[in-house]
Design a protein around this motif. Structure first.
Motif, mmCIF file in Angstrom:
data_model
loop_
_atom_site.group_PDB
_atom_site.id
_atom_site.type_symbol
_atom_site.label_atom_id
_atom_site.label_comp_id
_atom_site.label_asym_id
_atom_site.label_seq_id
_atom_site.Cartn_x
_atom_site.Cartn_y
_atom_site.Cartn_z
ATOM 1 N N LEU A 58 34.500 28.951 54.993
ATOM 2 C CA LEU A 58 35.646 29.701 55.507
ATOM 3 C C LEU A 58 35.199 31.032 56.107
ATOM 4 O O LEU A 58 34.263 31.670 55.624
ATOM 5 N N SER A 59 35.903 31.484 57.131
ATOM 6 C CA SER A 59 35.658 32.794 57.736
ATOM 7 C C SER A 59 36.165 33.890 56.795
ATOM 8 O O SER A 59 36.925 33.620 55.862
ATOM 9 N N ASP A 60 35.779 35.125 57.069
ATOM 10 C CA ASP A 60 36.274 36.256 56.281
ATOM 11 C C ASP A 60 37.800 36.311 56.304
ATOM 12 O O ASP A 60 38.443 36.521 55.283
ATOM 13 N N THR A 61 38.370 36.106 57.490
ATOM 14 C CA THR A 61 39.830 36.150 57.624
ATOM 15 C C THR A 61 40.493 35.069 56.778
ATOM 16 O O THR A 61 41.478 35.336 56.078
ATOM 17 N N GLU A 62 39.963 33.855 56.812
ATOM 18 C CA GLU A 62 40.549 32.770 56.020
ATOM 19 C C GLU A 62 40.372 33.010 54.521
ATOM 20 O O GLU A 62 41.244 32.663 53.735
ATOM 21 N N MET A 63 39.256 33.602 54.133
ATOM 22 C CA MET A 63 39.060 33.950 52.714
ATOM 23 C C MET A 63 40.135 34.937 52.274
ATOM 24 O O MET A 63 40.751 34.759 51.220
ATOM 25 N N LEU A 64 40.385 35.967 53.085
ATOM 26 C CA LEU A 64 41.390 36.978 52.736
ATOM 27 C C LEU A 64 42.807 36.422 52.821
ATOM 28 O O LEU A 64 43.702 36.909 52.145
ATOM 29 N N ARG A 65 43.019 35.417 53.634
ATOM 30 C CA ARG A 65 44.341 34.803 53.760
ATOM 31 C C ARG A 65 44.616 33.840 52.600
ATOM 32 O O ARG A 65 45.755 33.592 52.228
ATOM 33 N N THR A 66 43.552 33.286 52.011
ATOM 34 C CA THR A 66 43.705 32.230 51.016
ATOM 35 C C THR A 66 43.532 32.723 49.581
ATOM 36 O O THR A 66 44.267 32.300 48.693
ATOM 37 N N PHE A 67 42.580 33.612 49.355
ATOM 38 C CA PHE A 67 42.224 34.041 48.003
ATOM 39 C C PHE A 67 42.397 35.551 47.854
ATOM 40 O O PHE A 67 42.405 36.279 48.840
ATOM 41 N N ASN A 68 42.467 36.023 46.614
ATOM 42 C CA ASN A 68 42.585 37.471 46.424
ATOM 43 C C ASN A 68 41.251 38.188 46.602
ATOM 44 O O ASN A 68 41.216 39.398 46.740
ATOM 45 N N CYS A 69 40.156 37.461 46.611
ATOM 46 C CA CYS A 69 38.804 38.011 46.851
ATOM 47 C C CYS A 69 38.497 39.200 45.941
ATOM 48 O O CYS A 69 37.802 40.134 46.328
ATOM 49 N N GLY A 70 39.042 39.161 44.731
ATOM 50 C CA GLY A 70 38.774 40.202 43.749
ATOM 51 C C GLY A 70 39.797 41.318 43.714
ATOM 52 O O GLY A 70 39.710 42.219 42.890
ATOM 53 N N ILE A 71 40.786 41.269 44.600
ATOM 54 C CA ILE A 71 41.839 42.295 44.607
ATOM 55 C C ILE A 71 43.071 41.684 43.960
ATOM 56 O O ILE A 71 43.724 40.818 44.539
ATOM 57 N N GLY A 72 43.378 42.103 42.742
ATOM 58 C CA GLY A 72 44.504 41.523 42.021
ATOM 59 C C GLY A 72 45.825 42.207 42.281
ATOM 60 O O GLY A 72 46.879 41.585 42.274
ATOM 61 N N MET A 73 45.790 43.530 42.510
ATOM 62 C CA MET A 73 47.017 44.300 42.682
ATOM 63 C C MET A 73 46.748 45.423 43.669
ATOM 64 O O MET A 73 45.706 46.072 43.612
ATOM 65 N N VAL A 74 47.686 45.648 44.578
ATOM 66 C CA VAL A 74 47.593 46.763 45.517
ATOM 67 C C VAL A 74 48.722 47.735 45.200
ATOM 68 O O VAL A 74 49.885 47.350 45.142
ATOM 69 N N LEU A 75 48.355 48.986 44.970
ATOM 70 C CA LEU A 75 49.329 50.053 44.776
ATOM 71 C C LEU A 75 49.566 50.703 46.130
ATOM 72 O O LEU A 75 48.614 51.058 46.825
ATOM 73 N N ILE A 76 50.814 50.854 46.496
ATOM 74 C CA ILE A 76 51.179 51.456 47.781
ATOM 75 C C ILE A 76 51.673 52.869 47.497
ATOM 76 O O ILE A 76 52.657 53.060 46.782
ATOM 77 N N LEU A 77 50.940 53.845 48.040
ATOM 78 C CA LEU A 77 51.182 55.256 47.742
ATOM 79 C C LEU A 77 51.225 56.081 49.021
ATOM 80 O O LEU A 77 50.598 55.718 50.007
ATOM 81 N N SER A 78 51.892 57.229 48.953
ATOM 82 C CA SER A 78 51.744 58.223 50.007
ATOM 83 C C SER A 78 50.356 58.820 49.872
ATOM 84 O O SER A 78 49.833 58.959 48.757
ATOM 85 N N GLN A 79 49.756 59.188 50.991
ATOM 86 C CA GLN A 79 48.401 59.745 50.965
ATOM 87 C C GLN A 79 48.299 60.935 50.013
ATOM 88 O O GLN A 79 47.303 61.085 49.313
ATOM 89 N N GLU A 80 49.335 61.754 49.962
ATOM 90 C CA GLU A 80 49.286 62.948 49.096
ATOM 91 C C GLU A 80 49.292 62.602 47.604
ATOM 92 O O GLU A 80 48.994 63.446 46.775
ATOM 93 N N ASN A 81 49.606 61.363 47.251
ATOM 94 C CA ASN A 81 49.630 60.961 45.836
ATOM 95 C C ASN A 81 48.397 60.189 45.393
ATOM 96 O O ASN A 81 48.271 59.843 44.220
ATOM 97 N N VAL A 82 47.476 59.915 46.305
ATOM 98 C CA VAL A 82 46.311 59.092 45.975
ATOM 99 C C VAL A 82 45.459 59.753 44.885
ATOM 100 O O VAL A 82 45.056 59.102 43.922
ATOM 101 N N GLY A 83 45.167 61.038 45.026
ATOM 102 C CA GLY A 83 44.336 61.728 44.037
ATOM 103 C C GLY A 83 44.949 61.702 42.650
ATOM 104 O O GLY A 83 44.259 61.430 41.655
ATOM 105 N N GLU A 84 46.233 61.986 42.550
ATOM 106 C CA GLU A 84 46.913 61.962 41.250
ATOM 107 C C GLU A 84 46.918 60.555 40.663
ATOM 108 O O GLU A 84 46.714 60.366 39.459
#
Length: 98
Positions: A52-78
């Motif tokens: 599989l290509s990199d794109t297909e791997m990322l489309r099919t599997f989590n590739c080690g990323i289980g959860m993504v937190l969505i934050l404002s840039q100003e909250n990343v450090g905290e």
């Protein structure tokens, strides 16, 4: 969550990063992935065995990323500080919202 830093969460399961993350974003907002953590050994093997290509791997599997937190840039450090204080050390900044 208690600190009010999160704008959203994406649980990366079947459908991988490329399908799960956009579902967590409001209309008109997208994520620009600018970096990715090192691919865990099992996913390296799967990529090699499947061809599989990199794109297909990322489309099919989590590739080690289980959860993504969505934050404002100003909250990343905290958020990093809170994660570290709670014993979480395996986190990575993937990109930006556009």
């Amino acid at each position: 969550i208690k600190n009010g830093l999160l704008k959203g969460l994406a649980h990366i399961t079947g459908g991988g990063l490329l399908e799960n993350l956009p579902r967590s974003l409001p209309s008109g907002v997208s994520a620009e992935i600018t970096a990715h953590p090192k691919l865990p050994p099992v996913f390296k093997w799967m990529k090699k065995a499947s061809g599989l290509s990199d794109t297909e791997m990322l489309r099919t599997f989590n590739c080690g990323i289980g959860m993504v937190l969505i934050l404002s840039q100003e909250n990343v450090g905290e958020a990093r500080d809170l994660l570290t204080a709670s014993g979480e050390t395996d986190f990575f900044e993937l990109g930006v919202l556009v």
